[in-house]
Write a protein that holds these residues in place. Structure first.
Motif, PDB file in Angstrom:
ATOM      1  N   LYS A   1      23.801 -49.460 -56.961  1.00 52.81           N
ATOM      2  CA  LYS A   1      24.239 -48.532 -57.991  1.00 52.81           C
ATOM      3  C   LYS A   1      23.768 -49.042 -59.339  1.00 52.81           C
ATOM      4  O   LYS A   1      24.072 -50.168 -59.736  1.00 52.81           O
ATOM      5  CB  LYS A   1      25.755 -48.399 -57.986  1.00 52.81           C
ATOM      6  CG  LYS A   1      26.246 -47.327 -58.953  1.00 52.81           C
ATOM      7  CD  LYS A   1      27.756 -47.148 -58.865  1.00 52.81           C
ATOM      8  CE  LYS A   1      28.211 -46.069 -59.832  1.00 52.81           C
ATOM      9  NZ  LYS A   1      29.685 -45.884 -59.805  1.00 52.81           N
TER      10      LYS A   1
ATOM     11  N   GLU B   1      21.811 -50.381 -50.726  1.00 52.47           N
ATOM     12  CA  GLU B   1      22.146 -49.343 -51.699  1.00 52.47           C
ATOM     13  C   GLU B   1      22.604 -50.024 -52.984  1.00 52.47           C
ATOM     14  O   GLU B   1      23.562 -50.789 -52.976  1.00 52.47           O
ATOM     15  CB  GLU B   1      23.255 -48.451 -51.149  1.00 52.47           C
ATOM     16  CG  GLU B   1      23.763 -47.404 -52.137  1.00 52.47           C
ATOM     17  CD  GLU B   1      25.011 -46.717 -51.639  1.00 52.47           C
ATOM     18  OE1 GLU B   1      24.936 -45.517 -51.321  1.00 52.47           O
ATOM     19  OE2 GLU B   1      26.071 -47.398 -51.562  1.00 52.47           O
TER      20      GLU B   1
ATOM     21  N   LEU C   1      18.081 -39.704 -47.023  1.00 53.86           N
ATOM     22  CA  LEU C   1      18.849 -39.609 -48.266  1.00 53.86           C
ATOM     23  C   LEU C   1      18.254 -38.641 -49.278  1.00 53.86           C
ATOM     24  O   LEU C   1      18.757 -38.540 -50.399  1.00 53.86           O
ATOM     25  CB  LEU C   1      18.952 -41.014 -48.891  1.00 53.86           C
ATOM     26  CG  LEU C   1      19.613 -42.066 -47.986  1.00 53.86           C
ATOM     27  CD1 LEU C   1      19.502 -43.442 -48.601  1.00 53.86           C
ATOM     28  CD2 LEU C   1      21.062 -41.718 -47.727  1.00 53.86           C
TER      29      LEU C   1
ATOM     30  N   HIS D   1      14.388 -44.492 -45.339  1.00 55.62           N
ATOM     31  CA  HIS D   1      15.586 -43.991 -46.023  1.00 55.62           C
ATOM     32  C   HIS D   1      15.303 -42.757 -46.864  1.00 55.62           C
ATOM     33  O   HIS D   1      16.206 -41.966 -47.153  1.00 55.62           O
ATOM     34  CB  HIS D   1      16.162 -45.086 -46.919  1.00 55.62           C
ATOM     35  CG  HIS D   1      15.238 -45.487 -48.039  1.00 55.62           C
ATOM     36  ND1 HIS D   1      14.171 -46.339 -47.832  1.00 55.62           N
ATOM     37  CD2 HIS D   1      15.213 -45.148 -49.346  1.00 55.62           C
ATOM     38  CE1 HIS D   1      13.536 -46.520 -48.982  1.00 55.62           C
ATOM     39  NE2 HIS D   1      14.145 -45.805 -49.911  1.00 55.62           N
TER      40      HIS D   1
ATOM     41  N   GLU E   1      26.339 -53.283 -55.066  1.00 53.81           N
ATOM     42  CA  GLU E   1      25.341 -53.255 -53.988  1.00 53.81           C
ATOM     43  C   GLU E   1      26.050 -53.210 -52.639  1.00 53.81           C
ATOM     44  O   GLU E   1      26.982 -53.965 -52.390  1.00 53.81           O
ATOM     45  CB  GLU E   1      24.450 -54.489 -54.081  1.00 53.81           C
ATOM     46  CG  GLU E   1      23.345 -54.523 -53.045  1.00 53.81           C
ATOM     47  CD  GLU E   1      22.404 -55.696 -53.243  1.00 53.81           C
ATOM     48  OE1 GLU E   1      21.513 -55.598 -54.098  1.00 53.81           O
ATOM     49  OE2 GLU E   1      22.580 -56.720 -52.555  1.00 53.81           O
TER      50      GLU E   1
ATOM     51  N   LYS F   1      21.812 -44.146 -57.998  1.00 55.27           N
ATOM     52  CA  LYS F   1      21.669 -45.112 -56.919  1.00 55.27           C
ATOM     53  C   LYS F   1      20.204 -45.246 -56.528  1.00 55.27           C
ATOM     54  O   LYS F   1      19.452 -44.274 -56.599  1.00 55.27           O
ATOM     55  CB  LYS F   1      22.479 -44.683 -55.707  1.00 55.27           C
ATOM     56  CG  LYS F   1      23.985 -44.693 -55.910  1.00 55.27           C
ATOM     57  CD  LYS F   1      24.710 -44.240 -54.656  1.00 55.27           C
ATOM     58  CE  LYS F   1      26.219 -44.247 -54.865  1.00 55.27           C
ATOM     59  NZ  LYS F   1      26.935 -43.785 -53.647  1.00 55.27           N
ATOM     60  N   GLN F   2      19.837 -46.427 -56.113  1.00 56.61           N
ATOM     61  CA  GLN F   2      18.493 -46.633 -55.565  1.00 56.61           C
ATOM     62  C   GLN F   2      18.627 -47.388 -54.240  1.00 56.61           C
ATOM     63  O   GLN F   2      19.598 -48.106 -54.011  1.00 56.61           O
ATOM     64  CB  GLN F   2      17.591 -47.396 -56.535  1.00 56.61           C
ATOM     65  CG  GLN F   2      17.895 -48.866 -56.691  1.00 56.61           C
ATOM     66  CD  GLN F   2      16.866 -49.562 -57.553  1.00 56.61           C
ATOM     67  OE1 GLN F   2      16.123 -48.925 -58.307  1.00 56.61           O
ATOM     68  NE2 GLN F   2      16.807 -50.879 -57.472  1.00 56.61           N
ATOM     69  N   TYR F   3      17.631 -47.157 -53.373  1.00 52.47           N
ATOM     70  CA  TYR F   3      17.699 -47.703 -52.024  1.00 52.47           C
ATOM     71  C   TYR F   3      16.405 -48.440 -51.684  1.00 52.47           C
ATOM     72  O   TYR F   3      15.328 -48.114 -52.191  1.00 52.47           O
ATOM     73  CB  TYR F   3      17.913 -46.591 -50.998  1.00 52.47           C
ATOM     74  CG  TYR F   3      19.173 -45.791 -51.213  1.00 52.47           C
ATOM     75  CD1 TYR F   3      20.350 -46.150 -50.580  1.00 52.47           C
ATOM     76  CD2 TYR F   3      19.174 -44.671 -52.043  1.00 52.47           C
ATOM     77  CE1 TYR F   3      21.517 -45.418 -50.766  1.00 52.47           C
ATOM     78  CE2 TYR F   3      20.339 -43.932 -52.246  1.00 52.47           C
ATOM     79  CZ  TYR F   3      21.501 -44.310 -51.607  1.00 52.47           C
ATOM     80  OH  TYR F   3      22.644 -43.587 -51.791  1.00 52.47           O
TER      81      TYR F   3
END
Length: 388
Positions: free
Chosen positions: A41, A39, A74, A70, A19, A46-48
């Motif tokens: 992993k 962020e 992104l 975001h 993270e 990846k997720q935000y």
């Protein structure tokens, strides 16, 4: 703890492999709320997510725009390389090819049609430094007189009105922390509940503290729902309403005569004009009853403090500057300017409306709040830029 629960928590711990946390801010409205981008992993992807950060303005609040900001930055479909149309199709090219192409075509256009054949259009979302460079790029590198920014459609009319009225353009003459303590608020052509949601608690607190809120908007919005009085005005007639309110303020003798005498000019001319207008004309033009106009005049005129907020609803009208000035006359006539809990604010749509115009990308302004019409200002900037 059951075996099923233990399995769930172990899987969850394994799922987030790493993270990263980044300090940033929302890029959208004028509130520019501070936030953290997180962020995570997760195995092969990846997720935000974003969370609000405490700060003096929005106090950690985020609206739906900030929570999802975001996604734009992104998104995998964002263009990350210059595209050049070749044989009818846009294809990726290097930055060097893109810059060479721009230079070639700009030079060709100006050679054929003159320097002013090119124009530059900026934004209130860019930084002070970028606004300065954009203005210098237009006037020095390109040598064109045509530059402006998107505030032309909104804040420019309010800025001009403030300049003509106060001699200075400032988006807000007070601080947000004063809003909860004012006694009466006029919201003219602004829907802050949906456009700047994180500012709303200031107005909600003002109402809880006993402030009387007047919303002027043809529509019913989340902002008008907060108001004690909603004036459903005919679109485009706000200047007539402001003059009608001032007429009633004068007739009821709510004028701060000391302030007007010592701090204003041309009161007699304004008084003669608004008193010459009949209430029948104003009611017909605005669609607002005489009773409602008188109510606004008595509340705004009698309270010891008050604020007026304007936005695109009146600023984007064909007579936006004159309309804002008419509302500013209400502040001047009642002495509600230059003191605590009283003043004016133009609710900016983007993050840097003030800096964007003060640093050189507004058509009539040079960096440092200098006027392009002032020969001494022009000479100074020309000297700084080495462009004599």
């Amino acid at each position: 703890m059951t075996d099923l629960m233990l399995r769930y928590f172990r899987e969850k711990q394994q799922k987030v492999q790493s993270e990263n946390v980044y300090e940033t801010q929302c890029p959208f409205c004028s509130m520019q709320c501070k936030m953290q981008l997180i962020e995570q992993k997760i195995i092969s992807r990846k997720q935000y997510k974003t969370i609000g950060q405490d700060n003096p303005t929005s106090e950690g609040r985020l609206c739906v725009k900030g929570l999802n900001a975001h996604q734009h930055a992104l998104n995998q479909e964002r263009i990350t390389k210059p595209l050049l149309k070749i044989n009818g199709q846009f294809v990726p090219v290097s930055w060097q090819v893109a810059l060479d192409t721009i230079q070639e075509r700009f030079t060709s256009i100006q050679k054929k049609d003159g320097k002013n054949a090119l124009s530059v259009y900026g934004s209130a979302s860019i930084t002070n430094e970028e606004a300065y460079l954009l203005g210098k790029f237009a006037r020095v590198a390109l040598g064109t007189k045509y530059i402006d920014y998107n505030g032309r459609l909104c804040m420019s009319s309010a800025a001009t009105a403030a300049n003509q009225t106060f001699g200075l353009d400032r988006g807000f003459t007070n601080s947000l922390t004063e809003v909860p303590n004012t006694r009466v608020i006029i919201l003219a052509g602004t829907n802050i509940a949906e456009c700047q949601p994180t500012i709303m608690p200031y107005f909600q607190q003002a109402k809880e503290n006993g402030a009387y809120i007047i919303a002027i908007d043809p529509r019913e919005t989340k902002t008008t729902q907060l108001a004690d009085l909603h004036l459903k005005i005919k679109p485009g007639s706000d200047i007539a309403l402001a003059n009608g309110i001032l007429k009633m303020i004068i007739e009821a003798n709510f004028i701060d005569h000391t302030f007007v005498s010592e701090r204003t000019h041309h009161y007699k001319e304004v008084k003669d004009y608004v008193t010459s207008i009949t209430m029948k004309e104003i009611v017909t033009d605005t669609g607002i009853t005489e009773k409602e106009i008188r109510q606004v005049a008595h509340i705004f005129g009698s309270e010891p403090s008050g604020m007026i907020f304007t936005a695109r609803g009146i600023e984007q009208q064909i007579n936006g500057t004159e309309t804002v000035r008419a509302f500013l006359n209400l502040l001047l006539a009642t002495g509600k300017i230059g003191k605590r809990y009283s003043g004016y604010a133009a609710i900016t749509g983007q993050g840097n409306g003030q800096g964007a115009r003060e640093h050189g990308q507004k058509a009539d302004q040079l960096p440092g709040y200098r006027s392009i019409e002032n020969i001494e200002h022009r000479r100074y900037i020309a000297k700084v830029w080495g462009n004599r």
